[in-house]
Design a protein around this motif. Sequence first.
Motif, PDB file in Angstrom:
ATOM      1  N   VAL A 152      31.687   4.021 -36.305  1.00 34.44           N
ATOM      2  CA  VAL A 152      30.395   4.548 -35.850  1.00 34.44           C
ATOM      3  C   VAL A 152      29.525   3.391 -35.386  1.00 34.44           C
ATOM      4  O   VAL A 152      29.503   2.329 -36.016  1.00 34.44           O
ATOM      5  CB  VAL A 152      29.659   5.290 -36.995  1.00 34.44           C
ATOM      6  N   ILE A 153      28.814   3.594 -34.269  1.00 31.70           N
ATOM      7  CA  ILE A 153      27.735   2.676 -33.912  1.00 31.70           C
ATOM      8  C   ILE A 153      26.434   3.461 -33.907  1.00 31.70           C
ATOM      9  O   ILE A 153      26.365   4.577 -33.383  1.00 31.70           O
ATOM     10  CB  ILE A 153      27.956   1.991 -32.547  1.00 31.70           C
ATOM     11  N   VAL A 154      25.427   2.917 -34.567  1.00 30.38           N
ATOM     12  CA  VAL A 154      24.093   3.517 -34.588  1.00 30.38           C
ATOM     13  C   VAL A 154      23.186   2.656 -33.722  1.00 30.38           C
ATOM     14  O   VAL A 154      22.820   1.535 -34.104  1.00 30.38           O
ATOM     15  CB  VAL A 154      23.539   3.622 -36.019  1.00 30.38           C
ATOM     16  N   ASN A 155      22.854   3.155 -32.540  1.00 28.21           N
ATOM     17  CA  ASN A 155      21.941   2.451 -31.641  1.00 28.21           C
ATOM     18  C   ASN A 155      20.518   2.791 -32.057  1.00 28.21           C
ATOM     19  O   ASN A 155      19.930   3.781 -31.609  1.00 28.21           O
ATOM     20  CB  ASN A 155      22.201   2.873 -30.190  1.00 28.21           C
ATOM     21  N   ASN A 156      19.989   1.964 -32.942  1.00 27.73           N
ATOM     22  CA  ASN A 156      18.693   2.246 -33.548  1.00 27.73           C
ATOM     23  C   ASN A 156      17.567   1.371 -32.993  1.00 27.73           C
ATOM     24  O   ASN A 156      16.419   1.811 -32.943  1.00 27.73           O
ATOM     25  CB  ASN A 156      18.787   2.055 -35.064  1.00 27.73           C
ATOM     26  N   ALA A 157      17.869   0.151 -32.590  1.00 25.48           N
ATOM     27  CA  ALA A 157      16.825  -0.778 -32.162  1.00 25.48           C
ATOM     28  C   ALA A 157      16.027  -0.198 -30.996  1.00 25.48           C
ATOM     29  O   ALA A 157      16.595   0.355 -30.051  1.00 25.48           O
ATOM     30  CB  ALA A 157      17.443  -2.111 -31.757  1.00 25.48           C
ATOM     31  N   GLY A 158      14.727  -0.326 -31.077  1.00 26.48           N
ATOM     32  CA  GLY A 158      13.871   0.178 -30.019  1.00 26.48           C
ATOM     33  C   GLY A 158      12.500  -0.462 -30.083  1.00 26.48           C
ATOM     34  O   GLY A 158      12.143  -1.104 -31.074  1.00 26.48           O
ATOM     35  N   ILE A 159      11.741  -0.275 -29.005  1.00 23.98           N
ATOM     36  CA  ILE A 159      10.395  -0.845 -28.958  1.00 23.98           C
ATOM     37  C   ILE A 159       9.462   0.144 -28.273  1.00 23.98           C
ATOM     38  O   ILE A 159       9.879   0.900 -27.392  1.00 23.98           O
ATOM     39  CB  ILE A 159      10.393  -2.202 -28.218  1.00 23.98           C
TER      40      ILE A 159
ATOM     41  N   LEU B 299      22.662   1.179 -23.828  1.00 22.80           N
ATOM     42  CA  LEU B 299      23.859   1.221 -22.997  1.00 22.80           C
ATOM     43  C   LEU B 299      24.817   0.076 -23.312  1.00 22.80           C
ATOM     44  O   LEU B 299      26.043   0.265 -23.331  1.00 22.80           O
ATOM     45  CB  LEU B 299      23.482   1.188 -21.518  1.00 22.80           C
ATOM     46  N   TYR B 300      24.262  -1.102 -23.581  1.00 22.06           N
ATOM     47  CA  TYR B 300      25.124  -2.237 -23.957  1.00 22.06           C
ATOM     48  C   TYR B 300      25.861  -1.927 -25.262  1.00 22.06           C
ATOM     49  O   TYR B 300      27.036  -2.260 -25.416  1.00 22.06           O
ATOM     50  CB  TYR B 300      24.294  -3.506 -24.125  1.00 22.06           C
ATOM     51  N   GLY B 301      25.166  -1.300 -26.201  1.00 24.96           N
ATOM     52  CA  GLY B 301      25.808  -0.926 -27.462  1.00 24.96           C
ATOM     53  C   GLY B 301      26.898   0.111 -27.238  1.00 24.96           C
ATOM     54  O   GLY B 301      27.995   0.010 -27.806  1.00 24.96           O
ATOM     55  N   ILE B 302      26.605   1.105 -26.405  1.00 24.18           N
ATOM     56  CA  ILE B 302      27.600   2.126 -26.091  1.00 24.18           C
ATOM     57  C   ILE B 302      28.818   1.507 -25.420  1.00 24.18           C
ATOM     58  O   ILE B 302      29.967   1.810 -25.767  1.00 24.18           O
ATOM     59  CB  ILE B 302      26.976   3.217 -25.198  1.00 24.18           C
ATOM     60  N   ALA B 303      28.579   0.612 -24.464  1.00 24.38           N
ATOM     61  CA  ALA B 303      29.686  -0.017 -23.740  1.00 24.38           C
ATOM     62  C   ALA B 303      30.573  -0.825 -24.670  1.00 24.38           C
ATOM     63  O   ALA B 303      31.813  -0.750 -24.596  1.00 24.38           O
ATOM     64  CB  ALA B 303      29.139  -0.912 -22.626  1.00 24.38           C
ATOM     65  N   ALA B 304      29.952  -1.597 -25.557  1.00 25.70           N
ATOM     66  CA  ALA B 304      30.733  -2.423 -26.481  1.00 25.70           C
ATOM     67  C   ALA B 304      31.553  -1.551 -27.424  1.00 25.70           C
ATOM     68  O   ALA B 304      32.729  -1.832 -27.689  1.00 25.70           O
ATOM     69  CB  ALA B 304      29.795  -3.335 -27.280  1.00 25.70           C
ATOM     70  N   ALA B 305      30.947  -0.462 -27.912  1.00 25.40           N
ATOM     71  CA  ALA B 305      31.655   0.411 -28.844  1.00 25.40           C
ATOM     72  C   ALA B 305      32.765   1.191 -28.159  1.00 25.40           C
ATOM     73  O   ALA B 305      33.853   1.374 -28.721  1.00 25.40           O
ATOM     74  CB  ALA B 305      30.674   1.374 -29.499  1.00 25.40           C
TER      75      ALA B 305
ATOM     76  N   GLY C 109      41.065   5.856 -30.006  1.00 27.26           N
ATOM     77  CA  GLY C 109      41.151   7.284 -29.745  1.00 27.26           C
ATOM     78  C   GLY C 109      40.129   8.099 -30.508  1.00 27.26           C
ATOM     79  O   GLY C 109      40.214   9.332 -30.565  1.00 27.26           O
ATOM     80  N   SER C 110      39.139   7.426 -31.088  1.00 25.05           N
ATOM     81  CA  SER C 110      38.096   8.126 -31.847  1.00 25.05           C
ATOM     82  C   SER C 110      36.891   7.206 -32.015  1.00 25.05           C
ATOM     83  O   SER C 110      36.992   5.987 -31.864  1.00 25.05           O
ATOM     84  CB  SER C 110      38.607   8.552 -33.227  1.00 25.05           C
ATOM     85  N   GLY C 111      35.766   7.817 -32.360  1.00 21.58           N
ATOM     86  CA  GLY C 111      34.553   7.053 -32.616  1.00 21.58           C
ATOM     87  C   GLY C 111      33.335   7.957 -32.566  1.00 21.58           C
ATOM     88  O   GLY C 111      33.404   9.100 -32.097  1.00 21.58           O
ATOM     89  N   HIS C 112      32.232   7.463 -33.057  1.00 15.58           N
ATOM     90  CA  HIS C 112      31.003   8.249 -33.152  1.00 15.58           C
ATOM     91  C   HIS C 112      29.828   7.375 -32.729  1.00 15.58           C
ATOM     92  O   HIS C 112      29.621   6.290 -33.286  1.00 15.58           O
ATOM     93  CB  HIS C 112      30.823   8.744 -34.592  1.00 15.58           C
ATOM     94  N   ILE C 113      29.091   7.831 -31.731  1.00 18.49           N
ATOM     95  CA  ILE C 113      27.898   7.132 -31.257  1.00 18.49           C
ATOM     96  C   ILE C 113      26.679   7.916 -31.720  1.00 18.49           C
ATOM     97  O   ILE C 113      26.545   9.105 -31.415  1.00 18.49           O
ATOM     98  CB  ILE C 113      27.899   7.010 -29.725  1.00 18.49           C
TER      99      ILE C 113
ATOM    100  N   GLU D 159      31.782  14.047 -20.963  1.00 21.13           N
ATOM    101  CA  GLU D 159      32.866  13.254 -20.373  1.00 21.13           C
ATOM    102  C   GLU D 159      33.942  12.900 -21.390  1.00 21.13           C
ATOM    103  O   GLU D 159      35.108  12.720 -21.026  1.00 21.13           O
ATOM    104  CB  GLU D 159      32.292  11.968 -19.763  1.00 21.13           C
ATOM    105  N   SER D 160      33.566  12.806 -22.648  1.00 25.22           N
ATOM    106  CA  SER D 160      34.520  12.365 -23.666  1.00 25.22           C
ATOM    107  C   SER D 160      35.577  13.411 -23.979  1.00 25.22           C
ATOM    108  O   SER D 160      36.625  13.083 -24.552  1.00 25.22           O
ATOM    109  CB  SER D 160      33.791  11.988 -24.954  1.00 25.22           C
ATOM    110  N   GLU D 161      35.295  14.676 -23.637  1.00 25.26           N
ATOM    111  CA  GLU D 161      36.241  15.765 -23.851  1.00 25.26           C
ATOM    112  C   GLU D 161      36.744  15.804 -25.304  1.00 25.26           C
ATOM    113  O   GLU D 161      37.912  16.031 -25.578  1.00 25.26           O
ATOM    114  CB  GLU D 161      37.418  15.658 -22.879  1.00 25.26           C
ATOM    115  N   GLY D 162      35.806  15.565 -26.219  1.00 25.27           N
ATOM    116  CA  GLY D 162      36.130  15.660 -27.640  1.00 25.27           C
ATOM    117  C   GLY D 162      36.701  14.400 -28.265  1.00 25.27           C
ATOM    118  O   GLY D 162      36.957  14.373 -29.470  1.00 25.27           O
ATOM    119  N   LYS D 163      36.908  13.362 -27.481  1.00 24.17           N
ATOM    120  CA  LYS D 163      37.481  12.125 -28.048  1.00 24.17           C
ATOM    121  C   LYS D 163      36.469  11.403 -28.931  1.00 24.17           C
ATOM    122  O   LYS D 163      36.839  10.786 -29.931  1.00 24.17           O
ATOM    123  CB  LYS D 163      37.946  11.195 -26.931  1.00 24.17           C
ATOM    124  N   TYR D 164      35.201  11.441 -28.546  1.00 19.40           N
ATOM    125  CA  TYR D 164      34.159  10.735 -29.284  1.00 19.40           C
ATOM    126  C   TYR D 164      33.045  11.717 -29.620  1.00 19.40           C
ATOM    127  O   TYR D 164      32.717  12.598 -28.839  1.00 19.40           O
ATOM    128  CB  TYR D 164      33.567   9.578 -28.465  1.00 19.40           C
ATOM    129  N   LYS D 165      32.452  11.517 -30.767  1.00 21.29           N
ATOM    130  CA  LYS D 165      31.271  12.287 -31.138  1.00 21.29           C
ATOM    131  C   LYS D 165      30.024  11.549 -30.633  1.00 21.29           C
ATOM    132  O   LYS D 165      29.979  10.318 -30.636  1.00 21.29           O
ATOM    133  CB  LYS D 165      31.190  12.462 -32.649  1.00 21.29           C
TER     134      LYS D 165
END
Length: 245
Positions: free
Chosen positions: A86-93, A119-125, A133-137, A172-178
């Motif tokens: 899982v990646i939690v993209n929490n940082a914000g301003i 987007l950088y966090g999503i791309a890296a994850a 074949g799995s993951g959660h954003i 787009e993930s077609e169920g591969k990623y949450k």
Amino acid sequence: MNDIKGKVVAITGASSGIGEAIAVMLAGKGAKVVLGARRADRLEVIKSRIEQAGGEAVYRATDIKKREDLTAFVQLAIDQYGRLDVIVNNAGISHLSRIDELQVEDWEEMIDVNIKGTLYGIAAALKVFKKQGSGHIINIISTSGIKIVPLQGVYAGTKNAVRTLAEALRQESEGKYKVTGISPGFVKTELIDGVKDPVTRAAYQERADQIAISANDIAAGVVYAMSQPDNVDVGDIVIRPTVQD
């Protein structure tokens, strides 16, 4: 229900507020947490706190405005634990002002942090998730993108951009990623400190003091989303004080 124990979770903006609460709560449930933020000294304190409670944590000083920092941050999870769940993209301003005040530098910083940083966090994850074949954003968004009000136009715009991007990714993930979006309302965090105008900041602080909920309430939403069965994707959660407009 999925067991959080053993899951590897990377969290940006983990040095305080919602990010810290998420890290501590997940570690308490047995997750292995990877902490990222600019303030390495704060991350060290949180890491020690988690370890003293019997949890597992590593950290890396991370500036989400730099793509290479997010790449290295995710790589830390792989190097340390062999995977990323899982990646939690929490940082914000947040910079609040009228649009006609033309605080262009503030706009650019919010775009760099809230949109590009996410987007950088999503791309890296995704590079990792595609191999696994799995993951959660999980993206921490805001109720500011749901109810549009004066002074929050650009900030709300950046948050709604994340909401739109996440929905496209989900399809787009077609169920591969949450893909989960969590939109907090008034929460007791340092986000208000980013409001430069002292009158506006004082007004928001007064309102927050009256009604704000705890960062732990948002962390509980993350736990809920992560705990669902593999065939259940929690799309959007709004967590706000019961009396918030």
